[in-house]
Design a protein around this motif. Structure first.
Motif, short mmCIF file in Angstrom:
data_model
loop_
_atom_site.label_atom_id
_atom_site.label_comp_id
_atom_site.label_asym_id
_atom_site.label_seq_id
_atom_site.Cartn_x
_atom_site.Cartn_y
_atom_site.Cartn_z
N PRO A 187 -0.23 -8.11 -4.24
CA PRO A 187 -0.98 -6.98 -3.69
C PRO A 187 -0.08 -6.09 -2.84
O PRO A 187 1.00 -6.49 -2.41
N CYS A 188 -0.55 -4.90 -2.56
CA CYS A 188 0.19 -3.95 -1.74
C CYS A 188 0.46 -4.56 -0.36
O CYS A 188 -0.46 -5.07 0.28
N PRO A 189 1.70 -4.49 0.12
CA PRO A 189 2.02 -5.05 1.43
C PRO A 189 1.48 -4.20 2.59
O PRO A 189 1.49 -4.64 3.72
N ALA B 296 12.14 -3.85 -10.86
CA ALA B 296 11.13 -3.14 -10.09
C ALA B 296 10.04 -4.11 -9.63
O ALA B 296 9.58 -4.04 -8.48
N LYS B 297 9.63 -5.03 -10.50
CA LYS B 297 8.63 -6.03 -10.12
C LYS B 297 9.17 -6.96 -9.05
O LYS B 297 8.48 -7.30 -8.09
N LYS B 298 10.41 -7.37 -9.21
CA LYS B 298 11.02 -8.29 -8.24
C LYS B 298 11.12 -7.63 -6.86
O LYS B 298 10.80 -8.25 -5.85
N GLY C 143 7.33 1.10 -4.44
CA GLY C 143 8.64 0.51 -4.29
C GLY C 143 9.69 1.47 -4.80
O GLY C 143 9.38 2.47 -5.45
N GLY C 144 10.92 1.18 -4.52
CA GLY C 144 12.01 2.04 -4.97
C GLY C 144 12.20 1.99 -6.47
O GLY C 144 11.87 0.99 -7.12
N GLU C 145 12.70 3.05 -7.03
CA GLU C 145 12.97 3.11 -8.47
C GLU C 145 14.13 2.18 -8.80
O GLU C 145 15.11 2.10 -8.08
N GLN C 146 13.98 1.49 -9.92
CA GLN C 146 14.97 0.52 -10.37
C GLN C 146 15.33 0.79 -11.82
O GLN C 146 14.61 1.46 -12.54
N GLY C 147 16.45 0.22 -12.25
CA GLY C 147 16.94 0.43 -13.60
C GLY C 147 16.28 -0.43 -14.66
O GLY C 147 16.54 -0.25 -15.85
N PHE D 160 9.19 1.78 -11.22
CA PHE D 160 8.79 1.41 -9.87
C PHE D 160 7.38 0.86 -9.92
O PHE D 160 6.65 1.08 -10.89
N VAL D 161 6.98 0.14 -8.89
CA VAL D 161 5.61 -0.34 -8.76
C VAL D 161 4.95 0.47 -7.66
O VAL D 161 5.55 0.70 -6.60
N GLY D 162 3.74 0.92 -7.91
CA GLY D 162 3.03 1.72 -6.93
C GLY D 162 1.61 1.23 -6.72
O GLY D 162 1.01 0.60 -7.60
#
Length: 79
Positions: free
Chosen positions: A8-10, A54-56, A45-49, A35-37
């Protein structure tokens, strides 16, 4: 926890979170990022490659010290 499941959202605690994919085009090259929003409060979360990264990153949390308040994001391990 299954690494494909999203916590869940922190910030607001909502379970309405999802993985998003974005594309950038620069100099005729397309770059994919993930990213996860949170659909409730808009945090992300920050954009990932990669989608897995992104999930991690989204699922990383600090330890709760007093047992009452949710933790905030901190880097606990090298990704």
């Amino acid at each position: 926890m299954n690494q494909n499941q999203l916590q869940p959202c922190p910030f607001c605690g909502s379970k309405d979170v999802k993985l998003e994919e974005v594309f950038y085009v620069r100099d005729n090259k397309t770059e994919r990022r993930w990213f996860v929003g949170c659909e409730t409060c808009g945090s992300r979360g920050g954009e990932q490659g990669s989608s897995m990264k992104a999930k991690k990153v989204w699922n990383m949390r600090c330890e709760v010290l007093d047992g009452k308040e949710p933790g905030v994001w901190v880097k606990k391990e090298k990704i």
